[in-house]
Write an enzyme that holds these catalytic residues in place. Sequence first.
Site, mmCIF file in Angstrom:
data_model
loop_
_atom_site.group_PDB
_atom_site.id
_atom_site.type_symbol
_atom_site.label_atom_id
_atom_site.label_comp_id
_atom_site.label_asym_id
_atom_site.label_seq_id
_atom_site.Cartn_x
_atom_site.Cartn_y
_atom_site.Cartn_z
ATOM 1 N N ASN A 1 27.739 22.859 16.915
ATOM 2 C CA ASN A 1 27.559 21.586 17.622
ATOM 3 C C ASN A 1 26.675 21.822 18.864
ATOM 4 O OD1 ASN A 1 28.068 18.843 18.418
ATOM 5 N ND2 ASN A 1 29.992 18.975 17.272
ATOM 6 N N ASN B 1 32.076 15.659 24.029
ATOM 7 C CA ASN B 1 32.108 14.351 24.688
ATOM 8 C C ASN B 1 33.402 13.567 24.508
ATOM 9 O OD1 ASN B 1 29.411 14.659 25.639
ATOM 10 N ND2 ASN B 1 28.739 14.310 23.524
ATOM 11 N N THR B 2 34.378 14.163 23.845
ATOM 12 C CA THR B 2 35.711 13.566 23.764
ATOM 13 C C THR B 2 36.639 14.520 24.509
ATOM 14 O OG1 THR B 2 35.291 12.423 21.675
ATOM 15 C CG2 THR B 2 37.590 12.931 22.181
ATOM 16 N N SER C 1 32.738 18.456 19.431
ATOM 17 C CA SER C 1 31.941 17.595 20.296
ATOM 18 C C SER C 1 32.426 17.793 21.734
ATOM 19 C CB SER C 1 32.109 16.129 19.912
ATOM 20 O OG SER C 1 31.648 15.321 20.979
ATOM 21 N N LYS D 1 33.434 22.127 11.908
ATOM 22 C CA LYS D 1 32.230 22.308 12.732
ATOM 23 C C LYS D 1 32.631 22.868 14.087
ATOM 24 C CE LYS D 1 28.046 19.887 14.185
ATOM 25 N NZ LYS D 1 27.237 18.679 13.941
ATOM 26 N N ASN E 1 23.226 14.384 24.864
ATOM 27 C CA ASN E 1 23.945 13.157 24.516
ATOM 28 C C ASN E 1 25.396 13.260 24.924
ATOM 29 O OD1 ASN E 1 26.001 12.878 22.081
ATOM 30 N ND2 ASN E 1 24.691 14.647 21.646
ATOM 31 N N PHE F 1 31.567 9.527 20.328
ATOM 32 C CA PHE F 1 32.078 8.992 19.048
ATOM 33 C C PHE F 1 32.085 7.466 19.012
ATOM 34 C CE2 PHE F 1 35.016 12.886 18.025
ATOM 35 C CZ PHE F 1 33.907 13.674 17.867
ATOM 36 N N LEU G 1 23.357 11.139 13.547
ATOM 37 C CA LEU G 1 22.215 10.229 13.473
ATOM 38 C C LEU G 1 22.601 8.958 12.719
ATOM 39 C CD1 LEU G 1 18.663 11.682 12.981
ATOM 40 C CD2 LEU G 1 19.173 9.267 13.013
HETATM 41 C C1 LIG Z 1 22.501 11.999 19.793
HETATM 42 C C2 LIG Z 1 23.325 13.014 19.068
HETATM 43 C C3 LIG Z 1 24.537 12.642 18.522
HETATM 44 C C4 LIG Z 1 25.325 13.568 17.852
HETATM 45 N N1 LIG Z 1 26.488 13.167 17.300
HETATM 46 C C5 LIG Z 1 27.223 14.039 16.582
HETATM 47 C C6 LIG Z 1 28.411 13.622 15.942
HETATM 48 O O1 LIG Z 1 28.781 12.457 15.997
HETATM 49 N N2 LIG Z 1 29.125 14.546 15.251
HETATM 50 C C7 LIG Z 1 28.729 15.854 15.147
HETATM 51 O O2 LIG Z 1 29.410 16.642 14.484
HETATM 52 N N3 LIG Z 1 27.585 16.275 15.731
HETATM 53 C C8 LIG Z 1 26.839 15.406 16.435
HETATM 54 N N4 LIG Z 1 25.669 15.828 17.025
HETATM 55 C C9 LIG Z 1 25.297 17.258 16.934
HETATM 56 C C10 LIG Z 1 24.325 17.528 15.793
HETATM 57 O O3 LIG Z 1 24.912 17.246 14.551
HETATM 58 C C11 LIG Z 1 23.874 19.001 15.820
HETATM 59 O O4 LIG Z 1 25.007 19.826 15.637
HETATM 60 C C12 LIG Z 1 23.187 19.378 17.127
HETATM 61 O O5 LIG Z 1 22.372 18.326 17.591
HETATM 62 C C13 LIG Z 1 22.335 20.634 16.984
HETATM 63 O O6 LIG Z 1 21.277 20.434 16.076
HETATM 64 P P1 LIG Z 1 19.754 20.131 16.556
HETATM 65 O O7 LIG Z 1 19.422 21.170 17.588
HETATM 66 O O8 LIG Z 1 18.927 20.214 15.307
HETATM 67 O O9 LIG Z 1 19.775 18.766 17.140
HETATM 68 C C14 LIG Z 1 24.871 14.918 17.717
HETATM 69 C C15 LIG Z 1 23.647 15.286 18.265
HETATM 70 C C16 LIG Z 1 22.868 14.365 18.932
HETATM 71 C C17 LIG Z 1 21.545 14.794 19.508
#
Ligand SMILES: Cc1cc2nc3c(=O)[nH]c(=O)nc-3n(C[C@H](O)[C@H](O)[C@H](O)COP(=O)(O)O)c2cc1C
Length: 356
Positions: free
Chosen positions: A246, A185-186, A183, A217, A118, A122, A71
């Site tokens: 994640n 997405n990479t 992640s 993570k 999403n 990164f 976020l």
């Molecule tokens: C838009 C978005 C971007 C995210 N970016 C990252 C990130 O850069 N690094 C990371 O470790 N997790 C990232 N996450 C994952 C969150 O940290 C979390 O692990 C995941 O959303 C599950 O939690 P939630 O169900 O409460 O959203 C992202 C999640 C969302 C929705």
Amino acid sequence: MSLYREIARPVLFRRDAEDAHLSVLHMLALWQRLGVGARLAQALTHVTDPRLHVRALGLDFQLPVGLAAGLDKHAEAPHAWGWLGFGHAELGTITPRPQSGNPRPRLFRLPADEALINRMGFNSLGAAKVAENLFATRPFAIPIGANVGKNKDTPNEAAVDDYVAAIEQLRGLSDWFTLNVSSPNTPDLRKLQQPSAMRALVEQSVQAAGATPVLVKVAPDFVDDDLEQTIDAVLEGGAAGVIASNTTLTRDNLRDTARAQEAGGLSGAPLKDKATQTIRRVYARTQGRVPVIGVGGIATAEDAWEKLLAGADLLQVYSALIFQGPGVVKAIHLGLLDIMEREGVKSIGEVVGQGT
Ligand SMILES: Cc1cc2nc3c(=O)[nH]c(=O)nc-3n(C[C@H](O)[C@H](O)[C@H](O)COP(=O)(O)O)c2cc1C
């Protein structure tokens, strides 16, 4: 009446998801610079109760629920997260060099599923700029984690160098580091979770981090006993904790079948059970030797309680903040106190990291 649900959310949800996100973040950054009303906000959002105190990673967490990574990727509003009632904030993912991430649109709401998809990839201003932001605004009232990753154009064989470079640039500015190897997405990032790669990455990151704890993570999409092997490698490498989990690549039982087709990681309510199951498996392997931070689909105190019982010491939230607004953090903390009373639990320390 919820001000967020009735007023702010309809306005924000009419806009593109990333545009809405960016304007809220800029507002919070501005608020942080001005500092007006910080005390008032804190008085309204904070739950002050010693029963919620958690000791983990050698740090004192006054409250168990923190902000999940993704976020505030560039440390634009670290103080604001404390003012909004979070017990800690994880910033990032931060890559060593700046990069723009995937083309937009790359963030999608699935309101019928209380979920997000999403594929940000990164987008990062780079470790030097984030270090500057942290340096200019420290110290912080709540513990702050720095979540680091590798640049997209760095091959996996050289990934360790990227993590080490990011850590070296940020060293001394956060209370812990998180290695994001999960992640979706990479390209190929999740392959770094394979035991031999994992162990080497953790070892060298721990060395670079000095006295700062290093966490890993993990993804919720492991098959067979791959997760257990990864956790063994994480522990052998000397990590101080695990964050589970994640986002998921799975798309089970979604109502918004059109949006479900978007590529990327799914978060929010549909991830909840998968994340809890991952925490349970991580705890079964770590047996409390290192703390586990539970994240994935937490939207209520009952969800939070379930994660604590599965073995989590601390918790993080992202998606529920988008659907319910910042009030969700206080609601979870107050709800946890109610559940503790119901269950005859005198302090959260009695249940955290126990895994039942
Ligand atoms: C838009 C978005 C971007 C995210 N970016 C990252 C990130 O850069 N690094 C990371 O470790 N997790 C990232 N996450 C994952 C969150 O940290 C979390 O692990 C995941 O959303 C599950 O939690 P939630 O169900 O409460 O959203 C992202 C999640 C969302 C929705």
